[in-house]
Motif scaffolding. Structure first.
Motif, PDB file in Angstrom:
ATOM      1  N   TYR A  18       0.841  -1.126  -0.011  1.00  0.00           N
ATOM      2  CA  TYR A  18      -0.016  -0.061   0.076  1.00  0.00           C
ATOM      3  C   TYR A  18       0.834   1.309   0.041  1.00  0.00           C
ATOM      4  CZ  TYR A  18      -3.104   3.796   1.742  1.00  0.00           C
ATOM      5  OH  TYR A  18      -3.895   4.985   1.734  1.00  0.00           O
ATOM      6  N   ASP A  19       0.744   2.247  -0.966  1.00  0.00           N
ATOM      7  CA  ASP A  19       1.445   3.293  -1.039  1.00  0.00           C
ATOM      8  C   ASP A  19       0.703   4.411  -1.870  1.00  0.00           C
ATOM      9  OD1 ASP A  19       3.407   5.362  -1.033  1.00  0.00           O
ATOM     10  OD2 ASP A  19       4.903   4.154  -2.101  1.00  0.00           O
ATOM     11  N   PRO A  20       0.147   5.304  -1.224  1.00  0.00           N
ATOM     12  CA  PRO A  20      -0.640   6.524  -1.974  1.00  0.00           C
ATOM     13  C   PRO A  20       0.108   7.223  -2.938  1.00  0.00           C
ATOM     14  CG  PRO A  20      -1.134   6.556   0.571  1.00  0.00           C
ATOM     15  CD  PRO A  20       0.059   5.432   0.378  1.00  0.00           C
ATOM     16  N   ASN A  21       1.462   7.016  -2.719  1.00  0.00           N
ATOM     17  CA  ASN A  21       2.595   7.899  -3.562  1.00  0.00           C
ATOM     18  C   ASN A  21       2.400   7.380  -5.067  1.00  0.00           C
ATOM     19  OD1 ASN A  21       4.115  10.373  -2.228  1.00  0.00           O
ATOM     20  ND2 ASN A  21       4.344   8.539  -0.886  1.00  0.00           N
ATOM     21  N   ILE A  22       2.120   6.264  -5.184  1.00  0.00           N
ATOM     22  CA  ILE A  22       2.069   5.338  -6.393  1.00  0.00           C
ATOM     23  C   ILE A  22       1.195   6.235  -7.393  1.00  0.00           C
ATOM     24  CG2 ILE A  22       1.477   3.598  -7.874  1.00  0.00           C
ATOM     25  CD1 ILE A  22       2.100   1.802  -5.234  1.00  0.00           C
ATOM     26  N   PRO A  23      -0.074   6.583  -7.236  1.00  0.00           N
ATOM     27  CA  PRO A  23      -0.826   7.247  -8.301  1.00  0.00           C
ATOM     28  C   PRO A  23      -0.600   8.847  -8.100  1.00  0.00           C
ATOM     29  CG  PRO A  23      -2.202   6.706  -6.448  1.00  0.00           C
ATOM     30  CD  PRO A  23      -1.056   6.046  -6.259  1.00  0.00           C
ATOM     31  N   PHE A  24      -0.377   9.309  -6.886  1.00  0.00           N
ATOM     32  CA  PHE A  24      -0.106  10.918  -6.677  1.00  0.00           C
ATOM     33  C   PHE A  24       1.360  11.252  -7.300  1.00  0.00           C
ATOM     34  CE2 PHE A  24      -3.810  10.530  -4.295  1.00  0.00           C
ATOM     35  CZ  PHE A  24      -4.473  11.638  -4.474  1.00  0.00           C
ATOM     36  N   ARG A  75     -10.891  13.931  -4.436  1.00  0.00           N
ATOM     37  CA  ARG A  75     -11.612  12.908  -5.221  1.00  0.00           C
ATOM     38  C   ARG A  75     -10.812  11.889  -5.814  1.00  0.00           C
ATOM     39  NH1 ARG A  75     -16.659  14.207  -4.858  1.00  0.00           N
ATOM     40  NH2 ARG A  75     -17.478  16.132  -4.799  1.00  0.00           N
ATOM     41  N   ALA A  76      -9.495  12.243  -6.231  1.00  0.00           N
ATOM     42  CA  ALA A  76      -8.436  11.445  -7.000  1.00  0.00           C
ATOM     43  C   ALA A  76      -8.163  10.349  -5.864  1.00  0.00           C
ATOM     44  CB  ALA A  76      -7.425  12.142  -7.377  1.00  0.00           C
ATOM     45  N   PHE A  77      -8.131  10.678  -4.605  1.00  0.00           N
ATOM     46  CA  PHE A  77      -7.740   9.485  -3.654  1.00  0.00           C
ATOM     47  C   PHE A  77      -8.496   8.184  -3.638  1.00  0.00           C
ATOM     48  CE2 PHE A  77      -6.669   7.577   0.358  1.00  0.00           C
ATOM     49  CZ  PHE A  77      -5.320   8.127   0.870  1.00  0.00           C
ATOM     50  N   ARG A  78      -9.810   8.432  -3.682  1.00  0.00           N
ATOM     51  CA  ARG A  78     -10.463   7.017  -3.828  1.00  0.00           C
ATOM     52  C   ARG A  78     -10.473   6.510  -5.137  1.00  0.00           C
ATOM     53  NH1 ARG A  78     -11.924   2.968  -4.547  1.00  0.00           N
ATOM     54  NH2 ARG A  78     -13.639   1.886  -3.853  1.00  0.00           N
ATOM     55  N   LYS A  79     -10.829   7.401  -5.924  1.00  0.00           N
ATOM     56  CA  LYS A  79     -10.612   7.083  -7.582  1.00  0.00           C
ATOM     57  C   LYS A  79      -9.512   6.395  -8.136  1.00  0.00           C
ATOM     58  CE  LYS A  79     -10.919   9.195 -12.290  1.00  0.00           C
ATOM     59  NZ  LYS A  79     -10.868  10.219 -13.284  1.00  0.00           N
ATOM     60  N   HIS A  80      -8.435   6.591  -7.726  1.00  0.00           N
ATOM     61  CA  HIS A  80      -7.029   5.941  -7.729  1.00  0.00           C
ATOM     62  C   HIS A  80      -6.634   5.103  -6.767  1.00  0.00           C
ATOM     63  CE1 HIS A  80      -6.632   8.308 -11.620  1.00  0.00           C
ATOM     64  NE2 HIS A  80      -7.049   9.192 -10.716  1.00  0.00           N
ATOM     65  N   TRP A  81      -7.691   4.784  -5.752  1.00  0.00           N
ATOM     66  CA  TRP A  81      -7.197   3.989  -4.670  1.00  0.00           C
ATOM     67  C   TRP A  81      -6.419   2.323  -5.106  1.00  0.00           C
ATOM     68  CZ3 TRP A  81      -8.531  -1.009  -3.150  1.00  0.00           C
ATOM     69  CH2 TRP A  81      -7.987  -1.284  -1.937  1.00  0.00           C
ATOM     70  N   HIS A  82      -7.055   1.997  -6.169  1.00  0.00           N
ATOM     71  CA  HIS A  82      -6.732   0.686  -6.592  1.00  0.00           C
ATOM     72  C   HIS A  82      -4.969   0.558  -7.232  1.00  0.00           C
ATOM     73  CE1 HIS A  82      -7.703   2.858 -10.289  1.00  0.00           C
ATOM     74  NE2 HIS A  82      -7.081   1.966 -10.920  1.00  0.00           N
ATOM     75  N   LEU A 109      -7.516  -9.673  10.760  1.00  0.00           N
ATOM     76  CA  LEU A 109      -8.054  -8.485  11.301  1.00  0.00           C
ATOM     77  C   LEU A 109      -7.342  -7.282  10.659  1.00  0.00           C
ATOM     78  CD1 LEU A 109      -9.465  -7.071  13.696  1.00  0.00           C
ATOM     79  CD2 LEU A 109      -7.620  -7.690  14.999  1.00  0.00           C
ATOM     80  N   THR A 110      -7.993  -6.312   9.938  1.00  0.00           N
ATOM     81  CA  THR A 110      -7.577  -5.231   9.322  1.00  0.00           C
ATOM     82  C   THR A 110      -8.130  -3.892   9.630  1.00  0.00           C
ATOM     83  OG1 THR A 110      -6.877  -4.571   7.058  1.00  0.00           O
ATOM     84  CG2 THR A 110      -8.850  -5.804   7.406  1.00  0.00           C
ATOM     85  N   ASN A 111      -7.294  -2.920   9.654  1.00  0.00           N
ATOM     86  CA  ASN A 111      -8.116  -1.564   9.529  1.00  0.00           C
ATOM     87  C   ASN A 111      -8.297  -1.273   8.274  1.00  0.00           C
ATOM     88  OD1 ASN A 111      -8.007  -1.052  12.297  1.00  0.00           O
ATOM     89  ND2 ASN A 111      -5.789   0.345  12.207  1.00  0.00           N
ATOM     90  N   PHE A 112      -9.292  -1.243   7.490  1.00  0.00           N
ATOM     91  CA  PHE A 112      -9.648  -1.113   6.138  1.00  0.00           C
ATOM     92  C   PHE A 112     -10.867  -0.483   6.081  1.00  0.00           C
ATOM     93  CE2 PHE A 112      -7.026  -3.663   3.135  1.00  0.00           C
ATOM     94  CZ  PHE A 112      -7.592  -2.900   1.743  1.00  0.00           C
ATOM     95  N   ASN A 113     -11.249   0.352   5.248  1.00  0.00           N
ATOM     96  CA  ASN A 113     -12.672   0.856   4.666  1.00  0.00           C
ATOM     97  C   ASN A 113     -13.384  -0.251   4.310  1.00  0.00           C
ATOM     98  OD1 ASN A 113     -14.151   2.166   2.207  1.00  0.00           O
ATOM     99  ND2 ASN A 113     -14.513   3.257   4.123  1.00  0.00           N
ATOM    100  N   SER A 114     -14.732  -0.398   4.428  1.00  0.00           N
ATOM    101  CA  SER A 114     -15.472  -1.272   3.858  1.00  0.00           C
ATOM    102  C   SER A 114     -15.502  -1.469   2.307  1.00  0.00           C
ATOM    103  CB  SER A 114     -16.968  -1.314   4.356  1.00  0.00           C
ATOM    104  OG  SER A 114     -16.814  -1.399   5.660  1.00  0.00           O
ATOM    105  N   ASP A 115     -15.551  -0.257   1.850  1.00  0.00           N
ATOM    106  CA  ASP A 115     -15.716  -0.139   0.365  1.00  0.00           C
ATOM    107  C   ASP A 115     -14.341  -0.536  -0.405  1.00  0.00           C
ATOM    108  OD1 ASP A 115     -16.826   0.722  -2.244  1.00  0.00           O
ATOM    109  OD2 ASP A 115     -15.505   2.545  -1.999  1.00  0.00           O
ATOM    110  N   THR A 116     -13.355  -0.160  -0.104  1.00  0.00           N
ATOM    111  CA  THR A 116     -12.073  -0.335  -0.545  1.00  0.00           C
ATOM    112  C   THR A 116     -11.886  -1.906  -0.115  1.00  0.00           C
ATOM    113  OG1 THR A 116     -10.906   0.614   1.235  1.00  0.00           O
ATOM    114  CG2 THR A 116     -11.092   1.962  -0.692  1.00  0.00           C
ATOM    115  N   PHE A 117     -11.963  -2.505   0.885  1.00  0.00           N
ATOM    116  CA  PHE A 117     -11.924  -3.825   1.198  1.00  0.00           C
ATOM    117  C   PHE A 117     -12.708  -4.933   0.351  1.00  0.00           C
ATOM    118  CE2 PHE A 117     -12.389  -7.928   3.315  1.00  0.00           C
ATOM    119  CZ  PHE A 117     -10.943  -8.511   3.637  1.00  0.00           C
ATOM    120  N   ALA A 118     -13.715  -4.457  -0.110  1.00  0.00           N
ATOM    121  CA  ALA A 118     -14.576  -5.196  -1.043  1.00  0.00           C
ATOM    122  C   ALA A 118     -13.832  -5.228  -2.458  1.00  0.00           C
ATOM    123  CB  ALA A 118     -15.949  -4.572  -1.187  1.00  0.00           C
ATOM    124  N   GLN A 119     -13.379  -4.034  -2.919  1.00  0.00           N
ATOM    125  CA  GLN A 119     -12.469  -3.986  -4.016  1.00  0.00           C
ATOM    126  C   GLN A 119     -11.271  -4.769  -3.897  1.00  0.00           C
ATOM    127  OE1 GLN A 119     -11.737   0.085  -5.031  1.00  0.00           O
ATOM    128  NE2 GLN A 119     -10.938  -0.712  -7.306  1.00  0.00           N
TER     129      GLN A 119
END
Length: 203
Positions: A18-24, A75-82, A109-119
């Motif tokens: 996991y690294d937000p810098n990848i898309p940003f 908005r790009a944060f969620r859009k490019h989360w994958h 056992l994870t700290n994860f948003n429900s939506d992104t975990f489904a993805q």
């Protein structure tokens, strides 16, 4: 120490990268500007509230109200989360599967948003191979709060003393210990295998 019967994996930075810098790094090429964006707009604390159960819609609205000029980047944060979860750690996944094959009770056992975990479950099918998972966003609890460890143990009928938790975050490891679990601070699959064998886990 009690014999280990239950093995509980964290997910981010243990099983998947996991690294937000990848898309940003593409969206905000200037390194200093990007650093300031993560420090003042889409901060770790802001993102953690999504892991606690806040919806992305509410999270984006909150930040856009505070930083209207940054709406597209917010908005790009969620859009490019994958893109942020670019790959899994093959050696860690092999260990996970070996433990399951050896007959251990393996959950996550994870700290994860429900939506992104489904993805994430569609991107990484091995996330469906354990007996189950507690997702912080689903239960509105978050590591390292003791309550989420207690909830996981109750839901999956784990004996805390016979449970070992694996997490890359030292504070989450300490949280597990405070709940009466054994725990390993993850740094690599090789180190994890040594740590498990040191606790008498045979696989």
């Amino acid at each position: 120490m009690a014999e280990i019967k239950h093995i509980v994996f964290d997910i981010g930075k243990v099983l998947i990268h996991y690294d937000p810098n990848i898309p940003f790094s593409r969206l905000i090429p200037d390194e200093e500007e990007r650093r300031l964006f993560f420090e003042t707009v889409c901060t770790n604390d802001w993102n953690l509230e999504q892991d606690r159960g806040r919806s992305w819609e509410d999270a984006e609205a909150l930040l856009i109200a505070e930083h209207p000029s940054q709406e597209s980047m917010i908005r790009a944060f969620r859009k490019h989360w994958h893109e942020m979860v670019s790959h899994h750690y093959e050696d860690s996944v092999i260990l996970l599967r070996r433990l399951i094959a050896a007959g251990y009770d393996v959950t996550m056992l994870t700290n994860f948003n429900s939506d992104t975990f489904a993805q994430a479950r569609t991107i990484f099918p091995f996330l469906n191979e354990t007996r189950g998972v507690t997702v912080s966003g689903d239960v509105a609890l978050i590591k390292p709060d003791k309550a989420i460890y207690d909830r996981h143990a109750a839901d999956f009928e784990l004996d805390p003393a016979s449970t070992v938790f694996i997490d890359d975050s030292l504070k989450n490891v300490e949280g597990a210990k405070a709940a009466g679990w054994q725990a390993i601070h993850f740094t690599s699959a090789e180190q994890l295998e040594r740590g498990l064998r040191g606790l008498g886990v045979e696989f």
